[in-house]
Design a protein around this motif. Structure first.
Motif, PDB file in Angstrom:
ATOM      1  N   THR A  30      -4.948  11.698 -70.267  1.00  0.00           N
ATOM      2  CA  THR A  30      -4.456  12.202 -68.986  1.00  0.00           C
ATOM      3  C   THR A  30      -5.278  13.221 -68.374  1.00  0.00           C
ATOM      4  OG1 THR A  30      -1.967  11.500 -69.856  1.00  0.00           O
ATOM      5  CG2 THR A  30      -2.354  13.143 -67.830  1.00  0.00           C
TER       6      THR A  30
ATOM      7  N   LYS B 176      -7.018  14.842 -64.041  1.00  0.00           N
ATOM      8  CA  LYS B 176      -7.062  14.776 -62.911  1.00  0.00           C
ATOM      9  C   LYS B 176      -8.291  14.226 -62.179  1.00  0.00           C
ATOM     10  CE  LYS B 176      -3.282  18.208 -62.546  1.00  0.00           C
ATOM     11  NZ  LYS B 176      -2.991  19.717 -62.334  1.00  0.00           N
TER      12      LYS B 176
ATOM     13  N   GLN C 283     -11.890  16.078 -62.952  1.00  0.00           N
ATOM     14  CA  GLN C 283     -12.118  16.860 -64.253  1.00  0.00           C
ATOM     15  C   GLN C 283     -13.241  16.336 -65.041  1.00  0.00           C
ATOM     16  OE1 GLN C 283      -7.856  17.224 -65.523  1.00  0.00           O
ATOM     17  NE2 GLN C 283      -8.138  19.280 -65.519  1.00  0.00           N
TER      18      GLN C 283
ATOM     19  N   SER D 134     -11.394   7.205 -62.231  1.00  0.00           N
ATOM     20  CA  SER D 134     -10.054   7.948 -61.493  1.00  0.00           C
ATOM     21  C   SER D 134      -8.900   7.886 -62.380  1.00  0.00           C
ATOM     22  CB  SER D 134      -9.948   7.259 -59.954  1.00  0.00           C
ATOM     23  OG  SER D 134      -9.253   6.153 -60.112  1.00  0.00           O
ATOM     24  N   PRO D 135      -8.202   8.607 -62.301  1.00  0.00           N
ATOM     25  CA  PRO D 135      -7.022   8.771 -63.356  1.00  0.00           C
ATOM     26  C   PRO D 135      -5.854   7.511 -63.013  1.00  0.00           C
ATOM     27  CG  PRO D 135      -6.640  10.482 -61.641  1.00  0.00           C
ATOM     28  CD  PRO D 135      -8.179   9.939 -61.393  1.00  0.00           C
ATOM     29  N   CYS D 136      -6.091   7.101 -61.910  1.00  0.00           N
ATOM     30  CA  CYS D 136      -5.057   6.027 -61.355  1.00  0.00           C
ATOM     31  C   CYS D 136      -5.625   4.671 -61.680  1.00  0.00           C
ATOM     32  CB  CYS D 136      -4.588   6.173 -60.017  1.00  0.00           C
ATOM     33  SG  CYS D 136      -5.968   6.252 -58.923  1.00  0.00           S
TER      34      CYS D 136
ATOM     35  N   TRP E 164     -10.246  20.048 -59.950  1.00  0.00           N
ATOM     36  CA  TRP E 164      -9.873  18.695 -59.395  1.00  0.00           C
ATOM     37  C   TRP E 164      -8.998  18.757 -58.066  1.00  0.00           C
ATOM     38  CZ3 TRP E 164      -4.840  20.352 -58.378  1.00  0.00           C
ATOM     39  CH2 TRP E 164      -4.345  21.415 -59.403  1.00  0.00           C
TER      40      TRP E 164
ATOM     41  N   ARG F  20      -6.992  18.425 -54.738  1.00  0.00           N
ATOM     42  CA  ARG F  20      -5.813  18.836 -54.236  1.00  0.00           C
ATOM     43  C   ARG F  20      -5.176  17.785 -53.434  1.00  0.00           C
ATOM     44  NH1 ARG F  20      -8.361  22.056 -57.935  1.00  0.00           N
ATOM     45  NH2 ARG F  20      -7.520  23.998 -58.069  1.00  0.00           N
ATOM     46  N   GLU F  21      -4.213  16.990 -54.310  1.00  0.00           N
ATOM     47  CA  GLU F  21      -3.720  15.964 -53.245  1.00  0.00           C
ATOM     48  C   GLU F  21      -2.579  16.137 -52.248  1.00  0.00           C
ATOM     49  OE1 GLU F  21      -2.456  12.432 -55.656  1.00  0.00           O
ATOM     50  OE2 GLU F  21      -3.408  13.502 -57.530  1.00  0.00           O
TER      51      GLU F  21
ATOM     52  N   HIS G 120      -9.734   7.999 -56.254  1.00  0.00           N
ATOM     53  CA  HIS G 120      -8.374   8.474 -56.569  1.00  0.00           C
ATOM     54  C   HIS G 120      -7.545   8.441 -55.294  1.00  0.00           C
ATOM     55  CE1 HIS G 120      -4.805   9.842 -58.567  1.00  0.00           C
ATOM     56  NE2 HIS G 120      -4.778  10.773 -57.664  1.00  0.00           N
TER      57      HIS G 120
END
Length: 237
Positions: free
Chosen positions: A29, A31, A34, A53-55, A101, A103-104, A128
């Motif tokens: 896991t 972000k 990272q 990307s994490p998603c 990372w 900042r969404e 992402h």
């Protein structure tokens, strides 16, 4: 936490630059923006940005490693990965690391600046943001020595064509006669294009001296706010 990974593939991206796909034995896991550490020894752990990307990584971790002849630090990692791939062995990583990372929850436009294989860092963030339908303006500046080092040039051009809020500006130091983009220093290209960076979240990956110069130049000359500038290099300079 140490995680064992299978090396799924190693592919050349450009001269002395490789795309490496790792398959960790347990999901990682992280972000967007990272990095991970490749464990070469008990006291020898080497950082590389996670390009996926994490998603949208489907359990795999993608790295872009620039291993030019003078860079033994990276060459040794590629060689270790190659050995693991050939022998169906494993390498060890530790992850995730880094405070730079994306900042969404920010409503500020994004300025992504990459030097060389620092592109892997901004690629994760860009992918992402698109996947999460973040529609703030995104400006991606990628600097390299020459055009062949811009190994994902067409991929990013295609993204920018498809998404009107994304603008891609490649910058090279040594241009051939058929190059139609910007020539020179990537930070100077940013400075030339923006009267002010006051409203931006700025994400930077590249050599430490580039990150340091960006922070100094943009805060002093372009009204950028240091608290809205993100680079893991800032922790070391």
């Amino acid at each position: 936490m140490t995680i064992k990974c299978k090396v799924k593939s190693i592919e050349p991206l450009a001269c002395n630059t490789y795309q490496i796909l790792l398959h960790p034995e347990t999901p990682v896991t992280f972000k967007a923006g990272q990095y991970l550490m490749v464990v070469m020894g008990e006291k020898d752990k080497r950082p590389f940005s996670i390009a996926s990307s994490p998603c949208r990584h489907e359990g795999e971790l993608e790295l872009h490693i620039g291993a030019a002849e003078h860079n033994a630090y990276a060459i040794e990692v590629v060689e270790s990965m190659q050995k693991a791939l050939e022998q169906n062995g494993e390498i060890e990583i530790e992850a995730p690391f880094g405070d730079a990372w994306v900042r969404e929850d920010s409503a500020r436009p994004l300025l992504l600046i990459a030097g060389g294989t620092g592109f892997s860092y901004v690629r994760s963030i860009l992918d992402h943001c698109i996947a999460q339908s973040i529609n703030e303006p995104i400006y991606l500046y990628w600097g390299a020595k020459d055009a062949c080092q811009l190994y994902a040039h067409q991929e990013i051009e295609d993204i920018a064509q498809k998404h009107s809020h994304v603008q891609f500006v490649p910058v090279i130091e040594q241009a051939s006669s058929d190059w139609k983009g910007k020539v020179g220093n990537v930070l100077q290209a940013v400075a030339d294009d923006f009267a002010s960076l006051e409203s931006f979240d700025i994400y930077i990956a590249g050599r430490f001296e580039m990150a340091g110069a960006a922070r100094e130049q943009f805060t002093q000359n372009k009204s950028a706010h240091s608290e809205y500038m993100y680079s893991d290099a800032f922790a070391f300079i």
